[in-house]
Structure formats: C-alpha cells, structure tokens
Design a protein around this motif. Sequence first.
Motif, PDB file in Angstrom:
ATOM      1  N   ASN A 144       0.868  -1.177   0.000  1.00  0.00           N
ATOM      2  CA  ASN A 144       0.000   0.000   0.000  1.00  0.00           C
ATOM      3  C   ASN A 144       0.916   1.241   0.000  1.00  0.00           C
ATOM      4  O   ASN A 144       1.448   1.619   1.035  1.00  0.00           O
ATOM      5  CB  ASN A 144      -0.888  -0.058   1.251  1.00  0.00           C
ATOM      6  CG  ASN A 144      -1.757   1.165   1.412  1.00  0.00           C
ATOM      7  OD1 ASN A 144      -1.922   1.945   0.467  1.00  0.00           O
ATOM      8  ND2 ASN A 144      -2.296   1.349   2.597  1.00  0.00           N
ATOM      9  N   ILE A 145       1.116   1.799  -1.182  1.00  0.00           N
ATOM     10  CA  ILE A 145       2.061   2.916  -1.321  1.00  0.00           C
ATOM     11  C   ILE A 145       1.290   4.230  -1.404  1.00  0.00           C
ATOM     12  O   ILE A 145       0.370   4.370  -2.222  1.00  0.00           O
ATOM     13  CB  ILE A 145       2.933   2.750  -2.585  1.00  0.00           C
ATOM     14  CG1 ILE A 145       3.618   1.375  -2.584  1.00  0.00           C
ATOM     15  CG2 ILE A 145       3.991   3.852  -2.683  1.00  0.00           C
ATOM     16  CD1 ILE A 145       4.182   0.976  -3.929  1.00  0.00           C
ATOM     17  N   ALA A 146       1.676   5.170  -0.565  1.00  0.00           N
ATOM     18  CA  ALA A 146       1.061   6.503  -0.602  1.00  0.00           C
ATOM     19  C   ALA A 146       2.081   7.501  -1.142  1.00  0.00           C
ATOM     20  O   ALA A 146       3.260   7.436  -0.799  1.00  0.00           O
ATOM     21  CB  ALA A 146       0.621   6.901   0.801  1.00  0.00           C
ATOM     22  N   LEU A 147       1.616   8.362  -2.021  1.00  0.00           N
ATOM     23  CA  LEU A 147       2.489   9.400  -2.582  1.00  0.00           C
ATOM     24  C   LEU A 147       1.826  10.751  -2.296  1.00  0.00           C
ATOM     25  O   LEU A 147       1.216  11.362  -3.167  1.00  0.00           O
ATOM     26  CB  LEU A 147       2.662   9.161  -4.086  1.00  0.00           C
ATOM     27  CG  LEU A 147       3.630  10.054  -4.848  1.00  0.00           C
ATOM     28  CD1 LEU A 147       5.052   9.844  -4.379  1.00  0.00           C
ATOM     29  CD2 LEU A 147       3.534   9.787  -6.341  1.00  0.00           C
ATOM     30  N   PRO A 148       1.914  11.199  -1.039  1.00  0.00           N
ATOM     31  CA  PRO A 148       1.226  12.457  -0.701  1.00  0.00           C
ATOM     32  C   PRO A 148       1.934  13.658  -1.321  1.00  0.00           C
ATOM     33  O   PRO A 148       3.159  13.665  -1.470  1.00  0.00           O
ATOM     34  CB  PRO A 148       1.300  12.493   0.822  1.00  0.00           C
ATOM     35  CG  PRO A 148       2.493  11.690   1.177  1.00  0.00           C
ATOM     36  CD  PRO A 148       2.673  10.660   0.102  1.00  0.00           C
ATOM     37  N   THR A 149       1.146  14.661  -1.650  1.00  0.00           N
ATOM     38  CA  THR A 149       1.750  15.884  -2.192  1.00  0.00           C
ATOM     39  C   THR A 149       2.092  16.818  -1.029  1.00  0.00           C
ATOM     40  O   THR A 149       1.641  16.625   0.099  1.00  0.00           O
ATOM     41  CB  THR A 149       0.775  16.577  -3.159  1.00  0.00           C
ATOM     42  OG1 THR A 149      -0.389  16.950  -2.419  1.00  0.00           O
ATOM     43  CG2 THR A 149       0.384  15.673  -4.300  1.00  0.00           C
TER      44      THR A 149
END
Lengths: 146, 160
Positions: free
Chosen positions: B139-144
């Motif tokens: 579960n990869i998150a790429l928050p800005t």
Amino acid sequence: MLKVRRVGRQPDPYIPTASMADIVFLLIIFFIVTYNLEVDKSRVVLPTTMVRNEIPRESAVISVDQSGIIRVSGGKETSVPVPSVEEVGSFASDVVARNPELAFVVKADKDTRYQVVDKIIDALKQAKVKTIFLLSDQKTAEGGRR
Amino acid sequence: MKLQRRLEKAEIFTGSMADVTFLLIIYFMVTMAFSATKGLDFAVPKEDPSRSEIQAEESVFVKVLPDGSYTVDNRPLPLSSFADYLKTKIDPGSNPPVISKPVILRPDADAPYGAMMAAFDELRQMHLPDRLNLAKELNIALPTQREIEATWGALGVAMP
C-alpha cells in the motif's frame, strides 16, 4: 541439321504487381490497429521502470520537458504550452467536467525537479482525476532502456 | 470482306494501388507513437467523508533526497536493499507474507523525478517472487506537499 527459328511476337517481360497491394493493405491494417496519435511531441528523456501498465487511448496528457515547459492536451488535440503549473488545475477541472472517467498521463523528463511534478499531481488530485499514469520507458534487467 | 476486330482482354490496372497504400503507410508511420503508451499507474484514493479523523498508523517512510539517494525510516539505504529492509516489516505470522503497514514515498522538492520513479517502481515490485513474494501489492502513498501541510495543520503541529 535443320535449324528451326521461332517466328512471331514474344510476350513482353512483366513483373506482376497486383499482389503488392495485398501486402501493403495488410501493413495498413496493422498500423490502423496499433495506431496511436502522438498528441504531445515534446522531447523528454523518460524515467525507466519495470512495472508498466497500458495507458488507455486518448488519455489527457500533461508534459514537462527538459527546459521546464509544461504542455497540456485533452487527449485528442495537440498539446499546448501553459504559462505556469497553476494553469494545469483549471485545465484538468475542465477536462474532468466533460469526462470524469478520463485518465491523465504525466509525461515528465527524468531530471525534472520533483516539486514541479508534485504540483501537477496535486492539481490533478484537486481536480478529482481518478487515475494518473506516470509515463515511463521499459527498464531492462541490466538497467538500460529498450 | 469482313474484318475481324481483335478484342483486348479487360483488366483493372492495380499497379498504382501499391503507390497509394504506400503513401498511407508513410502517413501512419510518421504520425504514430510506438513506445510512449505505458507507464506506472496510481489510483487516486477516493474521498471518504465518514473517515475525517486522522489516526496514527505505523508506516514505512521512504524519502528521496536531492542527490537522488534514499532514506528509509530515516536511515540511508540503497535501492537494492529495500527488499531486505522491508522483509523485517512483514506481518508476524502471516503466510503467505503480507505487509499491512503503508509505505509513504516522499521525495524532496529538489529530488530528480527519475529517482522518485525508481523508488516507486521498486516498491511496486515487492509482491513479485524475486522480491518478497507478498500476497498482495504494498500500500504505497504518494502524498503531495499540500496534503502533508494540511495533515500537519489538522493535527495542530508545525511541520518538522
């Protein structure tokens, strides 16, 4: 011995070219099936990845070239430059209003500062884009490009 | 005397057909793009108004530095060692192995985009047999940057 000499008209030499049309028609069918109009012609060196998924046809494109120029395309028309990254948000909102399911492709040079890409992704998220693709080239096992 | 007229055989000339179709082929070849049709996808998380609270959750934090190197949980780590490190994060007793902790990928503003993509690509491959053979993808998150600032703001804490 009596030498018989053939008299009469000999047929002209002739290369049949009718089958050529069949071959090129087959090639045309191949090109039509695999055809994908390049809406963005900006030259970028794409990052390489092993994981690559097929991008739906006519997806909207946001490109960032080596000089930092940002271009946008709704997927059908040729891409046009925008003055700043802030314009990407309003463009994306317009496109999503017309087609909420449309995927967006970010085509950025591998040496682009991440800040620019971050702002583009953020603008797309705020415009309620459902799927974003980060365009890449195929990475080979040796780490080169194919 | 009756003259006999010699009739020519009827024929449709197809020689120029090849020229026309070759021109069409040249058009398709010039205007088509072969390679640039694939990429790394990520589905943007759907908004869930019922889950407005921010809950603390243990996660793996991957940072991309301006020189293109990486830190994982604040320790410098080369890309090739990601799998070895993440092996220690496999849920205890899970069979087949599962990592339920989310992985947060946070590139520095000055990091090259290519380095971020290399890390994202590596993390996306962790479920493959030649990596960790996980039961499901990480579960990869790429928050800005804006999302991170909003999260810190909601917590009422200044950004570190």
